[in-house]
Enzyme design. Structure first.
Site, PDB file in Angstrom:
ATOM      1  N   ALA A 143      -9.395  10.754  11.706  1.00 45.31           N
ATOM      2  CA  ALA A 143     -10.136  11.944  11.274  1.00 45.31           C
ATOM      3  C   ALA A 143      -9.634  13.220  11.947  1.00 45.31           C
ATOM      4  O   ALA A 143      -9.900  14.332  11.474  1.00 45.31           O
ATOM      5  CB  ALA A 143     -11.620  11.753  11.585  1.00 45.31           C
TER       6      ALA A 143
ATOM      7  N   GLU B  72       5.378  -5.937   9.180  1.00 42.26           N
ATOM      8  CA  GLU B  72       4.749  -7.170   8.681  1.00 42.26           C
ATOM      9  C   GLU B  72       5.752  -8.081   7.967  1.00 42.26           C
ATOM     10  O   GLU B  72       5.350  -9.016   7.276  1.00 42.26           O
ATOM     11  CB  GLU B  72       3.566  -6.834   7.763  1.00 42.26           C
ATOM     12  CG  GLU B  72       2.372  -6.319   8.550  1.00 42.26           C
ATOM     13  CD  GLU B  72       1.150  -6.022   7.693  1.00 42.26           C
ATOM     14  OE1 GLU B  72       0.055  -5.982   8.253  1.00 42.26           O
ATOM     15  OE2 GLU B  72       1.290  -5.800   6.466  1.00 42.26           O
TER      16      GLU B  72
ATOM     17  N   ASN C  50       0.842  -1.211   0.000  1.00 41.46           N
ATOM     18  CA  ASN C  50       0.000   0.000   0.000  1.00 41.46           C
ATOM     19  C   ASN C  50       0.874   1.256   0.000  1.00 41.46           C
ATOM     20  O   ASN C  50       0.595   2.232  -0.705  1.00 41.46           O
ATOM     21  CB  ASN C  50      -0.905   0.031   1.242  1.00 41.46           C
ATOM     22  CG  ASN C  50      -1.888  -1.119   1.283  1.00 41.46           C
ATOM     23  OD1 ASN C  50      -2.198  -1.716   0.261  1.00 41.46           O
ATOM     24  ND2 ASN C  50      -2.380  -1.441   2.472  1.00 41.46           N
TER      25      ASN C  50
ATOM     26  N   ASN D  45      -1.342  14.147   4.878  1.00 38.13           N
ATOM     27  CA  ASN D  45      -2.644  14.257   5.560  1.00 38.13           C
ATOM     28  C   ASN D  45      -3.772  14.378   4.528  1.00 38.13           C
ATOM     29  O   ASN D  45      -4.802  13.713   4.629  1.00 38.13           O
ATOM     30  CB  ASN D  45      -2.589  15.492   6.474  1.00 38.13           C
ATOM     31  CG  ASN D  45      -3.825  15.667   7.312  1.00 38.13           C
ATOM     32  OD1 ASN D  45      -4.295  14.715   7.925  1.00 38.13           O
ATOM     33  ND2 ASN D  45      -4.362  16.874   7.341  1.00 38.13           N
TER      34      ASN D  45
ATOM     35  N   ASP E 216      -1.328   3.853   5.644  1.00 38.09           N
ATOM     36  CA  ASP E 216      -0.309   3.507   4.641  1.00 38.09           C
ATOM     37  C   ASP E 216      -0.221   4.587   3.572  1.00 38.09           C
ATOM     38  O   ASP E 216       0.873   4.916   3.080  1.00 38.09           O
ATOM     39  CB  ASP E 216      -0.642   2.166   3.974  1.00 38.09           C
ATOM     40  CG  ASP E 216      -0.763   1.050   4.991  1.00 38.09           C
ATOM     41  OD1 ASP E 216      -0.067   1.121   6.025  1.00 38.09           O
ATOM     42  OD2 ASP E 216      -1.553   0.129   4.758  1.00 38.09           O
TER      43      ASP E 216
HETATM   44  O1  RIB Z   1      -2.933  -1.143   6.683  1.00 41.65           O
HETATM   45  C1  RIB Z   1      -3.878  -1.894   5.958  1.00 41.65           C
HETATM   46  C2  RIB Z   1      -3.281  -3.223   5.579  1.00 41.65           C
HETATM   47  O2  RIB Z   1      -3.011  -3.947   6.763  1.00 41.65           O
HETATM   48  C3  RIB Z   1      -4.174  -4.114   4.770  1.00 41.65           C
HETATM   49  O3  RIB Z   1      -4.027  -3.918   3.393  1.00 41.65           O
HETATM   50  C4  RIB Z   1      -3.828  -5.511   5.268  1.00 41.65           C
HETATM   51  O4  RIB Z   1      -3.316  -6.356   4.309  1.00 41.65           O
HETATM   52  C5  RIB Z   1      -2.859  -5.291   6.425  1.00 41.65           C
HETATM   53  O5  RIB Z   1      -1.547  -5.448   6.035  1.00 41.65           O
END
Ligand code: RIB
Length: 305
Positions: free
Chosen positions: A222, A137, A43, A275, A251
């Site tokens: 928000a 992640e 993302n 933002n 993201d």
């Molecule tokens: O931040 C959103 C994302 O978190 C999603 O696209 C999901 O895959 C997780 O990684």
């Protein structure tokens, strides 16, 4: 022109919208299902690329349909995917996303993402002025190796400490810009920060994470964002917009911020752009597909000034 290199996850998001989330043991009927590209790393890379930054992604996908779909998607977004390896005998990461009441809840099955090694991240083609972005992640050792390489090259490092988990001191040491939401700020600072915390509490918690020239940015949904550095506090207020799907808004903020820095913006102008970009992303469904283009951001910014 400096580039953005994102070391991070690629998850195919399996998204279901429902009137509410089920309680334990309960089944709730949803009303919409989509499969869309996501993962915090992907993302952020898409958000940066759509803002016009030369962008490269470093990560892992599985040798399966989702993995092949990601490779094609990266090509269609013009993102350099020479650092995305296909991992045999391993599934591509997935995100199980439930949307209810205008907000999201996500479970990630990381699959191939967790196979990324420090070696793959240690030799990144980074140069002075480039921006290297990481999140939580993929294995922390890979992110740390990438950031050490970035530091050696004179590149800027941005860590989005998401999803929330403790941050080893060795990694924090090589972070120039730390981006956190309220939950992540609470985890890293130990302060009881929540979505109802006020500016003073957030600033105090963020200050505790400052070292040297580091900038700590708290994204507040928000409410906008707060940036804390040794020079002081800078706030940007949230744009009031109709919200369709908040998945990936953080993201979008990180990717647009990285692109703005790579494009030569100072940190505060980058904050305003990030933002505004995030407020555009929540008006569309999905994570990666919802990222705004540079033209859309330009139009959005001119409407608010
Ligand atoms: O931040 C959103 C994302 O978190 C999603 O696209 C999901 O895959 C997780 O990684």
């Amino acid at each position: 022109m400096p580039k953005v290199v994102v070391v991070g996850s690629l998850n195919m998001d399996l998204i279901v919208r429902a009137p509410r989330r089920p309680a334990t043991g309960e089944t709730v009927m949803g009303d919409d299902f989509r499969i869309l590209p996501g993962g915090k790393g992907l993302n952020q890379a898409v958000a940066a690329a759509r803002q016009g930054a030369a962008t490269a992604m470093i990560g892992r996908v599985g040798d399966d349909d989702f993995g092949r779909r990601f490779l094609a998607f990266l090509d269609s977004e013009g993102i350099d995917r020479s650092g995305v390896r296909t991992t045999p005998d391993c599934a591509t990461g997935v995100g199980i996303v439930t949307l209810a009441g205008g907000d999201n809840a996500i479970i990630v099955a990381p699959g191939a993402n967790m196979r990324l090694t420090p070696d793959e991240a240690a030799n990144l083609p980074l140069a002075a002025g480039d921006v290297c972005v990481g999140q939580f992640e993929v294995p922390l050792a890979a992110t740390e190796a990438a950031f050490r390489r970035a530091r050696d090259a004179g590149a800027v490092t941005i860590l989005n400490a998401a999803p929330a988990q403790a941050l080893p001191g060795a990694l924090l040491e090589v972070v120039d810009i730390l981006v956190v939401n309220e939950i992540e700020l609470a985890t890293l600072s130990g302060a009881p920060i929540s979505q109802s915390s006020g500016a003073a509490e957030i600033t105090a918690a963020a200050r505790g994470l400052l070292r040297g020239d580091r900038l700590v940015i708290a994204t507040l949904g928000a409410r906008g964002a707060m940036a804390v550095s040794r020079e002081g506090l800078h706030e940007v207020t949230g744009h009031v917009v109709p919200v369709i799907d908040t998945t990936g808004a953080g993201d979008c903020f990180v990717g647009a911020f990285a692109a703005a820095l790579a494009g030569g913006c100072d940190r505060l102008s980058a904050l305003a752009r990030a933002n505004a970009a995030a407020s555009l992303s929540v008006q569309r469904p999905g994570a990666a597909p919802a990222m705004p283009t540079a033209a859309e951001l330009h139009e959005g910014l001119s409407r608010t000034h």
